[in-house]
Enzyme design. Structure first.
Site, PDB file in Angstrom:
ATOM      1  N   ASN A   1       2.997  -5.871   6.579  1.00 35.67           N
ATOM      2  CA  ASN A   1       1.678  -5.371   6.968  1.00 35.67           C
ATOM      3  C   ASN A   1       0.653  -6.252   6.265  1.00 35.67           C
ATOM      4  OD1 ASN A   1      -0.646  -3.992   7.565  1.00 35.67           O
ATOM      5  ND2 ASN A   1      -0.032  -2.052   6.627  1.00 35.67           N
TER       6      ASN A   1
ATOM      7  N   ARG B   1       3.261  -4.751  11.453  1.00 35.25           N
ATOM      8  CA  ARG B   1       2.267  -3.763  11.878  1.00 35.25           C
ATOM      9  C   ARG B   1       1.046  -4.517  12.404  1.00 35.25           C
ATOM     10  NH1 ARG B   1      -0.948   0.759   8.190  1.00 35.25           N
ATOM     11  NH2 ARG B   1      -1.982   1.786   9.938  1.00 35.25           N
TER      12      ARG B   1
ATOM     13  N   HIS C   1      -3.225   4.768  14.043  1.00 33.48           N
ATOM     14  CA  HIS C   1      -2.202   5.491  13.278  1.00 33.48           C
ATOM     15  C   HIS C   1      -1.065   5.970  14.172  1.00 33.48           C
ATOM     16  CE1 HIS C   1      -5.775   6.617  10.495  1.00 33.48           C
ATOM     17  NE2 HIS C   1      -5.126   5.589   9.961  1.00 33.48           N
TER      18      HIS C   1
ATOM     19  N   HIS D   1      -3.235  13.078  10.390  1.00 27.86           N
ATOM     20  CA  HIS D   1      -3.043  11.963   9.459  1.00 27.86           C
ATOM     21  C   HIS D   1      -4.352  11.803   8.700  1.00 27.86           C
ATOM     22  CE1 HIS D   1      -1.487   7.831   8.333  1.00 27.86           C
ATOM     23  NE2 HIS D   1      -2.770   7.739   8.038  1.00 27.86           N
TER      24      HIS D   1
ATOM     25  N   GLY E   1      -6.215  10.443   5.371  1.00 26.45           N
ATOM     26  CA  GLY E   1      -6.209   9.565   4.213  1.00 26.45           C
ATOM     27  C   GLY E   1      -7.566   8.912   4.076  1.00 26.45           C
TER      28      GLY E   1
ATOM     29  N   GLY F   1      -8.463   6.523   5.824  1.00 29.23           N
ATOM     30  CA  GLY F   1      -8.743   6.565   7.248  1.00 29.23           C
ATOM     31  C   GLY F   1      -8.006   7.766   7.810  1.00 29.23           C
TER      32      GLY F   1
ATOM     33  N   ARG G   1     -16.094   5.718   6.180  1.00 31.22           N
ATOM     34  CA  ARG G   1     -16.505   5.639   7.586  1.00 31.22           C
ATOM     35  C   ARG G   1     -17.204   6.916   8.008  1.00 31.22           C
ATOM     36  NH1 ARG G   1     -10.565   3.925   9.567  1.00 31.22           N
ATOM     37  NH2 ARG G   1     -10.276   2.171   8.150  1.00 31.22           N
TER      38      ARG G   1
ATOM     39  N   GLY H   1      -2.213  10.457   2.653  1.00 29.92           N
ATOM     40  CA  GLY H   1      -2.628  10.721   1.278  1.00 29.92           C
ATOM     41  C   GLY H   1      -3.312  12.045   1.038  1.00 29.92           C
ATOM     42  N   ILE H   2      -4.323  12.374   1.849  1.00 33.99           N
ATOM     43  CA  ILE H   2      -5.035  13.640   1.690  1.00 33.99           C
ATOM     44  C   ILE H   2      -4.226  14.782   2.289  1.00 33.99           C
ATOM     45  CG2 ILE H   2      -7.130  14.917   2.259  1.00 33.99           C
ATOM     46  CD1 ILE H   2      -8.599  12.223   2.416  1.00 33.99           C
TER      47      ILE H   2
ATOM     48  N   GLU I   1      -1.092  15.183   2.650  1.00 37.66           N
ATOM     49  CA  GLU I   1       0.096  15.543   1.879  1.00 37.66           C
ATOM     50  C   GLU I   1      -0.235  16.120   0.510  1.00 37.66           C
ATOM     51  OE1 GLU I   1       2.724  12.140   1.639  1.00 37.66           O
ATOM     52  OE2 GLU I   1       2.254  11.595   3.715  1.00 37.66           O
TER      53      GLU I   1
ATOM     54  N   GLU J   1       5.621   5.107   8.064  1.00 34.12           N
ATOM     55  CA  GLU J   1       5.334   4.144   9.120  1.00 34.12           C
ATOM     56  C   GLU J   1       6.268   2.943   9.046  1.00 34.12           C
ATOM     57  OE1 GLU J   1       0.712   3.972   9.737  1.00 34.12           O
ATOM     58  OE2 GLU J   1       1.126   4.570   7.670  1.00 34.12           O
TER      59      GLU J   1
END
Length: 395
Positions: free
Chosen positions: A7, A87, A176, A204, A206, A208, A237, A326-327, A329, A380
């Protein structure tokens, strides 16, 4: 079969080496500050962590240094990888599946920089680097947008002149996709329903974030759009905005296109609202004493809540809601905020289990909840490795 997953970012290169016989990750890590002074590579190889301080002029130097570490540990000097999976952020309108990389595919990836100027050129650089270091080894591009090509036309069409959208390829693409596909498959297995007969909402969340409605194994709607800017507020963002906000900013603040893009992508979201941080953990830590931090957190939660509700309507029901990344989980408070407001769907969660940290797939809903709520750590890299194997194992 050994698959190397890469990646590539503009100044970074993440890597995973996966043994597909057991789908086991043998090594993972990242090279950072490529092309910048004070570069370094850090890794975990067979459970052992390591770090190398190394200035790397380009991705080729970085990948060569990574392979040197792998050959001294999990790979022998004469052993090579069987395939490389890359990726790629944006596949545009033509790539609805992963692809074995040919000169024509690579050329189109580079041309798609129109949609993803920060991501696709880096991916193309990573591909060229891998082709140089692994001549004759098949390379596969796995596109973040591919999973969402199953969306119906009414879900991805923007309210702009139709001919303009056709000419410029303006539509909702979503991102994603590799993560959404992986966690949807895991969620279906957890709830004991065939993926092909399930209604799942995957969150999903995180730095992003995107939310996707997965109906019978297919993405039918997703929150990100032409770019990863659309949807809920993210680390830096803005997420959804009235287009009139953009014209007002350009007129009143005298912003040109690049300045407006920088404002929306790098100075907004949790950082812009809270004034504290783009990291949700730091925002949550500041909530008790900082009203703007609490506001930023609530804006994010409310945005996710609205998408979950609308996607339940879009699928005429929902079997399971999955939190990942991340967030998703690691923030029990965010999950509680959202699930407490989904009583109309029959959602009920066990707060004790929800508050327990774990790296395993798990239910956080109660046995009598009409909708299952699960937390599934995304993977991923494994999904990219599976795609690389699928497309190259007969070669």
């Amino acid at each position: 079969m050994l698959i190397l997953v890469l990646n590539a970012g503009s100044s970074s290169l993440k890597f995973n080496l996966v043994d597909m016989e057991e789908e086991k990750t043998l090594a993972e890590g990242i090279a950072e500050r490529i092309g910048i002074s004070e570069g370094f590579i850090r890794w975990t190889i067979q459970g052992e962590k390591g770090r190398l301080e190394l200035d790397m002029a380009n991705h080729k130097k970085a990948l060569a240094a990574i392979m040197e570490q792998l050959k001294h540990t999990v790979l022998g000097e004469d052993q090579d990888v069987d395939a490389v999976g890359h990726r790629v952020a944006h596949g545009g309108p033509n790539f609805g599946d992963s692809e074995v990389i040919t000169p024509a595919v690579l050329k189109e990836i580079e041309e798609l920089a129109f949609y993803a100027p920060l991501h696709n050129p880096a991916s193309a650089s990573g591909i060229r680097t891998a082709q140089e270091l692994f001549p004759g080894v098949p390379q596969v591009a796995v596109f973040d947008t591919a999973f969402h090509h199953s969306m119906p036309e009414y879900a991805y069409t923007y309210g702009l002149p139709y001919e303009l959208c056709q000419r410029l390829g303006l539509r909702r693409y979503g991102f994603h996709g590799t993560s959404h596909r992986y966690v949807a498959e895991r969620t279906a297995a957890l709830i004991g329903k065939p993926l092909e007969a399930s209604k799942i909402i995957t969150c999903h969340l995180g730095n992003g974030s995107s939310i996707t409605a997965v109906h019978n194994g297919h993405s039918v709607d997703t929150s990100m759009g032409l770019t990863p800017l659309e949807g809920v507020v993210m680390g830096t963002r803005s997420g959804n905005l009235d287009p009139g906000v953009l014209t007002t900013l350009m007129e009143q603040e005298k912003l040109d296109g690049p300045a407006l893009s920088a404002l929306l992508n790098k100075k907004s979201g949790l950082l812009g609202i809270s004034g504290v941080s783009s990291d949700c953990r730091e925002v949550e830590e500041a909530m008790d004493k900082n009203k703007r931090a609490k506001l930023a957190h609530d804006v994010l939660c409310y945005g996710v809540l609205k998408y979950v509700g609308s996607y339940a309507a879009a699928m005429n029901g929902v079997d399971a809601i999955c939190f990942t990344a991340g967030i998703g989980e690691n923030s029990p408070g965010l999950r509680s905020w959202i699930c407490d407001r989904l009583g109309f769907l029959g959602v009920a969660i066990n707060e004790e289990i929800n508050g327990t940290r774990s790296k395993a797939d798990r239910f956080i809903s109660t046995p009598d909840s009409k909708v299952a709520v699960v937390v599934v750590p995304t993977n991923e890299e494994l999904m990219i490795a599976r795609e690389a194997k699928r497309l190259t194992s007969n070669n």
